[in-house]
Scaffold this motif. Structure first.
Motif, mmCIF file in Angstrom:
data_model
loop_
_atom_site.group_PDB
_atom_site.id
_atom_site.type_symbol
_atom_site.label_atom_id
_atom_site.label_comp_id
_atom_site.label_asym_id
_atom_site.label_seq_id
_atom_site.Cartn_x
_atom_site.Cartn_y
_atom_site.Cartn_z
ATOM 1 N N LYS A 1 -9.139 1.219 -0.899
ATOM 2 C CA LYS A 1 -8.380 1.269 -2.158
ATOM 3 C C LYS A 1 -8.867 2.387 -3.083
ATOM 4 C CE LYS A 1 -6.737 -1.443 -5.994
ATOM 5 N NZ LYS A 1 -6.188 -2.713 -6.426
ATOM 6 N N THR B 1 -4.135 5.170 -1.433
ATOM 7 C CA THR B 1 -5.154 5.922 -0.702
ATOM 8 C C THR B 1 -4.616 7.304 -0.388
ATOM 9 O OG1 THR B 1 -5.946 3.894 0.312
ATOM 10 C CG2 THR B 1 -6.585 5.926 1.375
ATOM 11 N N THR C 1 -1.943 1.973 -10.005
ATOM 12 C CA THR C 1 -2.985 1.119 -9.405
ATOM 13 C C THR C 1 -3.668 0.274 -10.479
ATOM 14 O OG1 THR C 1 -4.600 2.931 -9.506
ATOM 15 C CG2 THR C 1 -3.414 2.637 -7.449
ATOM 16 N N TRP D 1 0.810 -1.220 0.000
ATOM 17 C CA TRP D 1 0.000 0.000 0.000
ATOM 18 C C TRP D 1 0.841 1.268 0.000
ATOM 19 C CZ3 TRP D 1 1.141 2.731 4.378
ATOM 20 C CH2 TRP D 1 1.492 2.018 5.533
ATOM 21 N N ASN E 1 -9.424 -3.395 0.711
ATOM 22 C CA ASN E 1 -10.365 -3.117 -0.370
ATOM 23 C C ASN E 1 -11.382 -2.037 -0.006
ATOM 24 O OD1 ASN E 1 -9.238 -4.781 -2.316
ATOM 25 N ND2 ASN E 1 -10.207 -6.583 -1.393
ATOM 26 N N ILE F 1 -2.356 -0.842 -3.361
ATOM 27 C CA ILE F 1 -3.484 -0.104 -2.772
ATOM 28 C C ILE F 1 -3.028 1.330 -2.571
ATOM 29 C CG2 ILE F 1 -5.051 0.057 -0.801
ATOM 30 C CD1 ILE F 1 -5.329 -2.632 -2.032
#
Lengths: 295, 295
Positions: A221, A154, A146, A109, A218, A152
């Protein structure tokens, strides 16, 4: 978790690093050769950024980070022409190189930091300044990564922040100086709405989001979450709260300065709240905790 | 009009410059120190790009251009990690510096060139590759400049192009080689839809858009227009049209290669047509005009 952090020497970076180290996360801080590393917590490792991307890729492939927390940015409220290369390097290229390293080393991530200033007049995208435009541009780059990997990504969108030992040239520091010197400060008419968050609440938001990234990736994401105050008020009203909390009147001449070009009168409202987060401290409590450290 | 053009040495650039000079526009071509200027029309002036943005700003303030046609880009179907700095410099920073110079010198318009590859699977934004992501990122930067100045910014979105004296390593050149050597070419299954435009039609689109920019700028401000073929067909079918036009069979082994990662099977469809433009030449006519120059 093993995490790479950029922007370690900034106000949020210093506070976040201390907090994450206290939770026994293992941190590598990406610093520049001219960074003031004396202020950094020595429990973290340092890695010096170089123009050679292969050094970064090698680091990622060796360390196999769980994630990246990307706080580094060059913030300029207004830019000069000669700032353009640095703005693009700091706010676009550095992040792109990190994403490339994440993709190649299958990092799970990437927690990016955005700004309310990408949303002037509450638009989906309208940058207040070139700084905000480079932040948006970086998110477009991230979309490529992505779409072509399992990363991931964010973004936590921040607005104003404050707290103890904040050395930035921000409004509470300016006002504190007034109370110590008795000087007079000329300000704009002061009707702009201020949305300012206390640092412990900001750090708490990062912690919550990092947990989401680990436990339910998820759910977060490719999303953007905003950290904002429950107590929005005009700059003028904020000065009264400050004044009452510190117990010393402020000599402010309101309206003696103009609003700046593209002054944000109403901060971004159309935000997605971060699940599980809300401010723990009231504005007055937070100012009280901050004042004690001011000098 | 007095126009600054970037990307002068590219296939579209060379053709467009000749056309604009024939119409008595005054052109300054922004070139790099390593550009092959021997191929440039000597009726245009040259200006060498340097890392010092003040040189560019001084040029703009001296010349007071009506507009900029921005064709320069670094195109990479797939990138390597070490390409990132050049991709960002060519596709984001150069354009940003041009926009800064436009704003400071009150240039009227900026004609940008985009790509269908910003719209993978017909999405509003989904980049096929990092190249396309940097193109999108640049449009975010441009929004800052259009919001803070009177600059008219318009993007012409191109897909594949072809025409006489095209030296790029594109499909018609590959196929022509087959007809001359009798060699066999292994290709993908060939079901991807190809949308390819003839260079004279492309140049005509630029001319029409430049006229809009001069005569009715508000009709095109901040809009994107797409230049595409009226005769979309699969790569396999296109090979038959080429074969029939040249009159020599092609030895292609279909399906011996895989589609590339993120192969565009159906090019962007959700496009806004450029008012007043349509292709003048049929695909067969255009191939006939091109074949004569192939070698």
């Amino acid at each position: 978790m093993k995490i790479l952090v950029t922007g370690a020497t900034g106000f949020i970076g210093q506070n976040l690093i201390k907090h994450l180290l206290n939770q026994d996360h293992s941190l590598v801080l990406l610093v520049r050769h001219n960074s003031d590393i004396s202020i950094l917590d020595n429990r973290a490792s340092l890695f010096y950024y170089s123009d050679e991307i292969n050094n970064l890729i090698t680091l990622f492939q060796k360390e196999l980070f769980d994630g990246v927390i990307h706080l580094a940015s060059l913030f300029l409220a207004t830019h000069q022409s000669h700032n353009i290369p640095n703005l693009i390097h700091s706010n676009i290229q550095l992040g792109t190189e990190l994403l490339e390293a994440c993709k190649l080393s299958k990092t799970s991530w990437f927690l990016n930091t955005g700004t309310f200033w990408q949303h002037y007049e509450n638009e989906v995208y309208n940058p207040v300044n070139l700084y905000a435009a480079t932040k948006q541009a970086f998110e477009d780059i991230a979309k490529y990564y992505t779409e072509t990997s399992d990363l991931i990504f964010t973004t936590l969108n921040l607005n104003d922040t404050f707290g103890p030992n904040d050395t930035r040239n921000k409004v509470f520091n300016l006002w504190y100086q007034l109370t110590q010197t008795g000087a007079t400060l000329q300000m704009s008419p002061g009707e702009q709405i201020i949305d300012i968050c206390y640092i412990e609440d900001v750090i708490n938001a990062y912690e919550i989001l990092i947990n989401h990234l680990k436990m339910n990736p998820n759910d977060v994401k490719n999303k953007k979450f905003a950290i904002h105050s429950n107590e929005r008020m005009s700059l003028k009203k904020l000065s009264k709260v400050f004044e009452n909390t510190i117990g010393i009147p402020l000599n402010i001449e309101w309206g003696k300065r103009s609003y700046r070009e593209r002054e944000v009168m109403i901060p971004w409202k159309d935000t997605q709240p971060l699940p599980g987060w809300k401010p723990k401290y009231s504005l007055i409590e937070a100012i009280q905790k901050t004042i004690g450290t001011m000098k």
